[in-house]
Design a protein around this motif. Structure first.
Motif, PDB file in Angstrom:
ATOM      1  N   LEU A   1      53.317 -70.661  14.573  1.00 32.78           N
ATOM      2  CA  LEU A   1      52.705 -69.327  14.518  1.00 32.78           C
ATOM      3  C   LEU A   1      52.141 -68.895  15.868  1.00 32.78           C
ATOM      4  CD1 LEU A   1      52.222 -67.269  12.207  1.00 32.78           C
ATOM      5  CD2 LEU A   1      49.911 -68.153  12.053  1.00 32.78           C
TER       6      LEU A   1
ATOM      7  N   GLY B   1      49.214 -69.280  16.829  1.00 29.80           N
ATOM      8  CA  GLY B   1      47.867 -68.744  16.603  1.00 29.80           C
ATOM      9  C   GLY B   1      46.857 -69.512  17.443  1.00 29.80           C
TER      10      GLY B   1
ATOM     11  N   GLU C   1      48.637 -62.453   7.414  1.00 25.43           N
ATOM     12  CA  GLU C   1      47.234 -62.488   7.833  1.00 25.43           C
ATOM     13  C   GLU C   1      46.347 -61.647   6.904  1.00 25.43           C
ATOM     14  OE1 GLU C   1      46.352 -61.460  11.905  1.00 25.43           O
ATOM     15  OE2 GLU C   1      44.511 -62.649  11.769  1.00 25.43           O
TER      16      GLU C   1
ATOM     17  N   LEU D   1      43.195 -62.631   3.852  1.00 21.75           N
ATOM     18  CA  LEU D   1      41.843 -62.058   3.779  1.00 21.75           C
ATOM     19  C   LEU D   1      41.401 -61.835   2.333  1.00 21.75           C
ATOM     20  CD1 LEU D   1      41.992 -59.357   6.619  1.00 21.75           C
ATOM     21  CD2 LEU D   1      40.840 -61.567   6.699  1.00 21.75           C
ATOM     22  N   GLU D   2      42.398 -61.855   1.433  1.00 21.78           N
ATOM     23  CA  GLU D   2      42.071 -61.602   0.020  1.00 21.78           C
ATOM     24  C   GLU D   2      42.430 -62.757  -0.900  1.00 21.78           C
ATOM     25  OE1 GLU D   2      43.958 -57.882  -0.781  1.00 21.78           O
ATOM     26  OE2 GLU D   2      42.566 -56.779   0.486  1.00 21.78           O
TER      27      GLU D   2
ATOM     28  N   ARG E   1      45.394 -69.082  11.986  1.00 16.96           N
ATOM     29  CA  ARG E   1      44.993 -68.057  12.956  1.00 16.96           C
ATOM     30  C   ARG E   1      43.485 -68.067  13.219  1.00 16.96           C
ATOM     31  NH1 ARG E   1      49.108 -64.808  10.103  1.00 16.96           N
ATOM     32  NH2 ARG E   1      50.607 -64.000  11.617  1.00 16.96           N
TER      33      ARG E   1
ATOM     34  N   ASN F   1      37.318 -64.158  12.736  1.00 16.33           N
ATOM     35  CA  ASN F   1      38.441 -63.436  13.335  1.00 16.33           C
ATOM     36  C   ASN F   1      39.632 -63.426  12.397  1.00 16.33           C
ATOM     37  OD1 ASN F   1      39.106 -66.188  13.722  1.00 16.33           O
ATOM     38  ND2 ASN F   1      40.526 -65.633  15.350  1.00 16.33           N
TER      39      ASN F   1
END
Lengths: 338, 535
Positions: free
Chosen positions: B128, B130, B196, B200-201, B53, B47
């Motif tokens: 956060l 999260g 976020e 992812l990278e 998160r 996710n």
């Protein structure tokens, strides 16, 4: 013709906005908790987390406000961010669509080539053993569910015979080519990387055949029946009376006329496969748009559902246009555009 | 010999030699790359890749490989061991925890791991809001005493805090690098943090691997962290590749496309008859359960404590184990996994149909009644919830209770759970860290808890058990055997509630190529990739 194509293309964005509106309203009206992809179940009891997530994703706004924001962004080319992948939808689609297009294109090539060949030979040698066997094969392709044929073929050709590699677009140990067309076979050829091309093609072969088998069934039966119909026509009898060989009669006279209904089916089959390759993608771990659509639908990922709907609608609109144009090419008596 | 012919022959020989050389180089190059790459097949459920998160099984694997918590769980799945913190201590009432960081630890960019990074990471995790933020619930202050010492103060005794900071979600982030990527740790994080997508990278941890590439629902590529201060992992590259179902994973394992398959069910495992593949079955800490909803409109005066007890006596627990996982699992007594603190002396429920009928008759329900079961139409941990509920339907029918099954999609189930429309449900649970407190917080009938709201709906007073809150607080204020005794007391109370009825803890199939070693199941971290090697 050109004016007709331009006129049709100009209407496409408006149709897509209409489709996007319907997709947005329908998906938002669907029963289900929209936070299921955003907040784990056991965190739902924490109002701080729930409120923070709602605010972050605009889910605290009323539906009309969300609709206006969505459409405004869409007009500017922003399809939103996926609840599932947390990335822009446009990027997700750009990453996954080439995989589906490559698979579907290969399936169409296999399906059309074999389907037309089988249909043609079945018509030529009707009621022969070949005709009966070919019709059986075509019937199987149309009726066997892909989830079954996919798993069985994977077991036979990959696990037992080891003729084809396993699942995925490439071996997981191979680094995929960056950039280019996104079609790994074409990118490998463009880069002059022959081993990569062989690997990509060998991974593509089995899923493309599984998906294409259903097309073989459709095309073969259609070509056979259309050809048999055409072969009974006066112009065929005339061609034969004038001494034309059976090959010339079949290919030059009967086949061109028999192609018209096939073209209609092919256009829509292509569009259908783009959104309908879900099972093949799931079985062969093919990272395409079909599996993305299923994941979006299962988790009520509204922005992704909207994005995929737009892709599907575009495919059907373009397929419709391409079919009309192909019609005119195949039969000069048909005029497009009025 | 003809000169032209001789020249052609030489050219052909040269070409053949070059071709052979190229093919050999390609083959051996590929073979070497294959040796140095570990491929794990699983249905990915990522996710997020942001430690503050992320909340999923694949996330646990990723975060363990790329980030490091202060403490980790040992291979025995019980003992806490040092990770970034070489030592730690707490005050007598478990409100202050001090961690001493390893001075040699460095992030993947070579910068040292310092106390300020720990403070920033924990504050961001808390602020956060999260999914894993609950791990920092109750933290009053997080202070850097010096460059390598951190002190955390909590607002109430919490002997399980150390277990919580062994969860991979508490992995320490390189604060400076993350802030450059848009991450925010202060009170505004919930609304202002925009990192976020960046996570992812990019990865900014101190773990043995770094993020190389992530393609959602396709593959997650990790590369060996060359700056790692600990023992270098055996594999230079790890690829977690998406393979949806058990059968496809088994086929990929047999062909050698993958080295480890993570979600093979026991039935599929039996069909693997390949010397190149090793399968072993281990007990898991996951479980599936059904739950009564006495607060639903239809069940208000029916699902009294006695009726609930009667219905639990109607269930064929041994048969359920056979029916759902073919015996490949364990019965489980309370909603706390076997092996977790407080479960050692618990006795699982057993069937007594006659007693069940008698109790129902005594409650005036001898003629039976109808219930509607709403549950996710899912197959989890190898258990098809439809099959499980069909078995429950049969068992309840023996005592005259008719269950109408209503399998729904997960989002619909979530909505139904919030609306009080179901009489009965079924679902699953996997641990977030090693510790029984998470089960008390989620399953105990304490005022305001998730299951009080669901089971009680508009009449929470019918299910609340005040005693459980007191026992939970006492368990958190105690340690060692005293804490274990309190969790056992709590588990028995939860069993007596007869609201949450665990049915099966399915075994886990570890399936991997026979040349792979070091594969194990971890209660905190799922699959520790750095421990895996090729023989």
């Amino acid at each position: 013709m050109l004016r007709y194509i331009i006129r049709r293309m100009l209407g496409v964005p408006f149709l897509l906005l209409g489709v996007a509106s319907v997709a947005f309203i329908l998906s938002q009206s669907t029963k289900g908790d929209p936070l299921s992809a955003l907040v784990p179940e056991r965190m739902m009891n924490n109002p701080e987390i729930v409120n923070a997530v709602k605010a972050q994703w605009g889910l605290d706004q009323p539906l009309p406000v969300r609709y206006v924001v969505y459409m405004k962004n869409l007009v500017q080319g922003d399809m939103g961010t996926s609840f599932n992948t947390r990335r822009p939808i446009a990027r997700d689609i750009a990453d996954r669509l080439p995989a589906t297009l490559e698979l579907v294109a290969a399936a169409m090539i296999i399906g059309t080539t074999l389907g037309m060949g089988i249909g043609l030979l079945s018509a030529r040698f009707r009621y022969s053993i070949f005709d009966n066997a070919a019709r059986g094969f075509a019937l199987l392709g149309s009726s066997v569910p892909i989830f079954w044929s996919g798993l069985i073929m994977l077991y036979i050709f990959s696990v037992q015979l080891k003729w084809t590699p396993g699942t995925g677009r490439l071996d997981a140990r191979t680094t995929p080519p960056e950039g280019g067309t996104g079609f790994y076979t074409i990118d490998a050829l463009l880069a002059g990387d022959w081993p990569l091309f062989v690997e990509a093609a060998s991974h593509l072969a089995l899923p493309a055949f599984v998906l294409g088998w259903s097309v073989i069934g459709i095309v073969a039966r259609l070509v056979r029946s259309s050809l048999l119909d055409a072969l009974g026509q006066d112009y065929v009898r005339t061609a034969r009376a004038k001494g034309a060989s059976e090959r010339v009669v079949l290919i030059n006279h009967a086949l061109r006329n028999a192609l018209i209904p096939v073209l209609t089916v092919l256009g829509f089959t292509f569009a259908y496969l783009i959104t309908g390759a879900v099972l093949t993608e799931a079985i062969f771990s093919w990272p395409g748009i079909g599996s993305y659509a299923v994941a979006a639908a299962r988790s009520l990922d509204y922005p992704a559902i909207g994005g995929v709907t737009i892709v599907g609608a575009t495919a059907f609109l373009l397929a419709n246009l391409a079919t009309d144009i192909a019609y005119a090419w195949a039969n000069p008596r048909i005029k497009v555009g009025g | 010999m003809n000169t032209a012919f001789s020249s052609n022959l030489r050219k052909q020989t040269l070409r053949s030699g070059m071709l052979l050389g190229t093919v050999s180089a390609m083959f051996f190059g590929t073979a070497l790359a294959a040796q140095d790459t570990l491929v794990v097949g699983r249905s990915m459920d990522v996710n997020s890749l942001d430690p503050a998160r992320a909340f999923c099984d694949t996330c646990q694997i990723y975060l363990t490989a790329v980030y490091e918590p202060l403490i980790t769980l040992g291979a025995d799945n019980q003992t806490l061991e040092p990770k970034l913190a070489t030592s730690w201590s707490n005050n007598d009432d478990f409100t202050e925890f001090t961690f001493n960081l390893n001075p040699d630890a460095v992030f993947s960019d070579g910068s040292p791991v310092e106390a300020s990074d720990v403070v920033w990471t924990f504050e961001r995790l808390r602020n956060l809001k999260g999914s894993p933020s609950f791990l920092m619930d109750g933290t009053k202050s997080i202070e850097a005493i010096d460059a390598h010492t951190v002190k955390v103060t909590v607002d109430a005794p919490n002997s399980e805090f150390l277990n919580k900071v062994s969860a991979p979600y508490t992995g320490i982030v390189n604060a400076e690098a993350a802030m450059a990527g848009g991450a925010i740790g202060d009170e505004t994080a919930a609304t202002a943090d925009g990192a976020e997508g960046w996570f992812l990278e990019n990865s900014v941890g101190s773990g043995p691997f770094t993020l190389s590439k992530y393609a959602p629902e396709d593959e997650l590529r990790l590369a060996r962290n060359d700056s790692y201060y600990g023992p270098a992992p055996a594999f230079g590259e790890v690829v977690i590749t998406q393979i949806q179902d058990s059968v496809s994973q088994a086929q990929a394992l047999e062909t050698g496309s993958i080295d480890i398959a993570m979600q093979i069910d026991a039935d599929t495992a039996k069909s693997i008859n390949n010397p190149d593949v090793t399968t072993s079955i281990v007990a898991s800490f996951n479980f599936v359960y059904f739950a009564f909803m006495p607060g639903s409109e239809a069940m208000k005066d029916k699902l009294t404590p006695n009726v609930r007890e009667a219905l639990t006596l109607a269930v064929d627990y041994d048969g359920m184990l056979e029916f759902t996982v073919g015996g490949n699992g364990n019965k489980i007594a309370a909603p706390i996994p076997n092996g977790f603190p407080g479960t050692a002396n618990l006795t699982p429920r057993s069937q007594d149909v006659e007693k069940s009928k008698a109790m129902l008759a005594e409650a005036g329900l001898g003629d039976g009644f109808e219930m509607e079961a709403v549950y996710p139409n899912d197959n989890v941990y190898g258990v098809d919830l439809n099959i499980m509920m069909q078995k429950l339907q049969q068992d309840f029918a023996q005592v005259g209770v008719e269950v109408k099954l209503k399998p729904v999609t997960y989002p619909v189930w979530r909505e139904d759970m919030a609306s009080g429309s179901a009489d009965l449900t079924a679902v699953y649970y996997a641990p977030d860290y090693f510790g029984s407190g998470q089960y008390a917080a989620y399953f105990a009938m304490t005022p305001g808890s998730t299951w009080v709201k669901r089971a009680g709906y508009k009449s929470p007073e019918t299910v609340v058990n005040e005693k459980e809150g007191e026992i939970y607080a006492a368990a958190l204020a105690a340690s060692g055997d005293q804490s274990v005794a309190k969790y056992e007391e709590l588990a028995k109370e939860m069993m007596a509630d007869n609201i949450i009825i665990p049915l099966v803890s399915p075994n886990l199939v570890l399936a991997y190529r026979s040349d792979i070693t070091g594969v194990r199941y971890s209660a905190c971290c799922n699959l520790p990739l750095a421990e895996i090697a090729r023989k």
